[in-house]
Enzyme design. Sequence first.
Site, PDB file in Angstrom:
ATOM      1  N   LYS A 190       0.842  -1.201   0.000  1.00 44.21           N
ATOM      2  CA  LYS A 190       0.000   0.000   0.000  1.00 44.21           C
ATOM      3  C   LYS A 190       0.876   1.249   0.000  1.00 44.21           C
ATOM      4  O   LYS A 190       1.923   1.274   0.674  1.00 44.21           O
ATOM      5  CB  LYS A 190      -0.924  -0.019   1.230  1.00 44.21           C
ATOM      6  CG  LYS A 190      -2.005   1.054   1.228  1.00 44.21           C
ATOM      7  CD  LYS A 190      -2.989   0.862   2.392  1.00 44.21           C
ATOM      8  CE  LYS A 190      -4.049   1.935   2.454  1.00 44.21           C
ATOM      9  NZ  LYS A 190      -5.031   1.727   3.533  1.00 44.21           N
TER      10      LYS A 190
ATOM     11  N   SER B 153      -9.949   1.706   2.400  1.00 46.83           N
ATOM     12  CA  SER B 153      -9.035   2.450   1.555  1.00 46.83           C
ATOM     13  C   SER B 153      -7.928   1.613   0.914  1.00 46.83           C
ATOM     14  O   SER B 153      -7.275   2.073  -0.015  1.00 46.83           O
ATOM     15  CB  SER B 153      -8.381   3.550   2.381  1.00 46.83           C
ATOM     16  OG  SER B 153      -7.567   2.978   3.404  1.00 46.83           O
TER      17      SER B 153
ATOM     18  N   SER C  37     -10.332  -0.630   6.596  1.00 48.61           N
ATOM     19  CA  SER C  37      -9.776  -0.492   5.258  1.00 48.61           C
ATOM     20  C   SER C  37      -9.129  -1.737   4.656  1.00 48.61           C
ATOM     21  O   SER C  37      -8.761  -1.724   3.482  1.00 48.61           O
ATOM     22  CB  SER C  37      -8.751   0.635   5.229  1.00 48.61           C
ATOM     23  OG  SER C  37      -9.421   1.855   5.108  1.00 48.61           O
TER      24      SER C  37
HETATM   25  N1  GLN Z   1     -13.437   3.724   5.633  1.00 47.92           N
HETATM   26  C1  GLN Z   1     -12.917   4.197   6.865  1.00 47.92           C
HETATM   27  C2  GLN Z   1     -12.643   5.668   6.774  1.00 47.92           C
HETATM   28  O1  GLN Z   1     -12.964   6.234   5.791  1.00 47.92           O
HETATM   29  C3  GLN Z   1     -11.729   3.408   7.266  1.00 47.92           C
HETATM   30  C4  GLN Z   1     -10.442   3.925   6.772  1.00 47.92           C
HETATM   31  C5  GLN Z   1      -9.292   3.074   7.143  1.00 47.92           C
HETATM   32  O2  GLN Z   1      -9.449   2.023   7.776  1.00 47.92           O
HETATM   33  N2  GLN Z   1      -8.105   3.530   6.822  1.00 47.92           N
HETATM   34  O3  GLN Z   1     -12.141   6.282   7.654  1.00 47.92           O
END
Ligand code: GLN
Length: 463
Positions: free
Chosen positions: A71, A146, A170
């Site tokens: 990532k 994400s 995410s």
């Molecule tokens: N979807 C969640 C957010 O928008 C989780 C993001 C993440 O785990 N980095 O914050």
Amino acid sequence: MTVKEYVQKIQSKELSVEEGVLLFTKNIEEKNKELNAFIEIFDCKDQVKKVQERVDKGEVLPLAGVSVAVKDNILIKGEKCSAGSKILEGYTATYDATVIEKLRDAGAIFVGRTNMDEFAMGSATETSYAGPAKNPHDTDRVPGGSSGGSIVSVAGDMAPLALGSETGGSIRQPASFCGVVGLKPTYGAVSRYGLIAMASSLDQIGPVGKTVEDVEILFDHIKGKDESDSTSKEYPETKQEDVKKIAYPKGFLEEGIDKDVLENFYKGIEVLKKEGYEVEEVEIPYLNNALALYYIIMPAEASSNLARFDGVRYGLKNDTGDSVQDFFETRGEGFGKEVRRRIMLGTYVLSSGYYDAYYKKAFDVQKAMRKGFQEVFKKYDAIVMPVAPTPAFKIGEKSNDPLQMYLSDIFTVSANLVGIPGISVPNGTVEREGKDLPVGFQILAPHFKENRLFALGKKIERV
Ligand code: GLN
């Protein structure tokens, strides 16, 4: 081929490292234009040569020649790293993240950096400055986020393993959307050194793979205490355990979830019951508050963490001739809409007039929620839940409605707030517009009990 089988082939020289890596890089070449999983594909020649030399010398490498997609918020020395943001344009990492160092030692090959929502804020991999990634099961749909790029790289056979990061789901949510296995480890189980921070008390790096076994292997090679991260802990030795009783939340699942997704979850429960587990519906204290807590605590920490991107130290700089003005211009141009929204929310809940009303209150409820989970874990060995209320949604469907987007995290954020591990394991599909879309099954366990997730996950994935 599982990772274990692959490594055997490399060690026994049935397959050269070059041939092994090519199995996946040829898919990257073929598919990445369409799926946009990688922001950058690395030239792996030097890495391949070095690993082959070590194998030839007779070194036993547990991840010999295994391709790993990384990532774009995890630092690899000498490579660019942007966290999916324009503000880090041109930034090159000056050191390796601890996970990278560990995997390099184990013989892994890093094949590229993967697409992600800007600063890991999002559930769709749509807010990246590199454009959206796409779901291999239906390219009109998002892969989730994400860590969408890392997940797609595995789902699309472009890498057998990938590293993602979690702050609120995410890894698990995109794993559910794309039909692969994703683990959010216990807070402190994996070093965060070299991970670009979003909300430091919630962030964790985690593994992605096709099977539970593959994910377990990658986890084994990244976990453990690291002197450079004071929140990391020595991973306790895991004993064989007898998991018997499993809980699922009462009065929390029915609202806002697609009917067939809920049915799919209940099918997973039936599988566990047939395997002889006692599965019971249980009230989990404060679970209803999890999303609200998350969207106060996370932006508060994110707004502080992101203060360092000032146009002086890293990446983009808008030179106006006035250093204070530079700061505003650089941040205004470099950060996307969602990131700016969260900085504003975060500074608001931390501001002197509102700190007690929002941040402190959320913090207190978070503590109570942790206690609540501990109570449940006194009687039950694990908790199961759906991963997300829907299968993958259409690209653009929720991007103009942040609240709808935030609701995709309703079942995942509690694990981050409580600090416990959670896994998403593929559990069949549901149909949308003639296409079969994967849906995951989520398992949560007490701190440092990842072994329970692996044991139960293997029961679910067998079906
Ligand atoms: N979807 C969640 C957010 O928008 C989780 C993001 C993440 O785990 N980095 O914050």
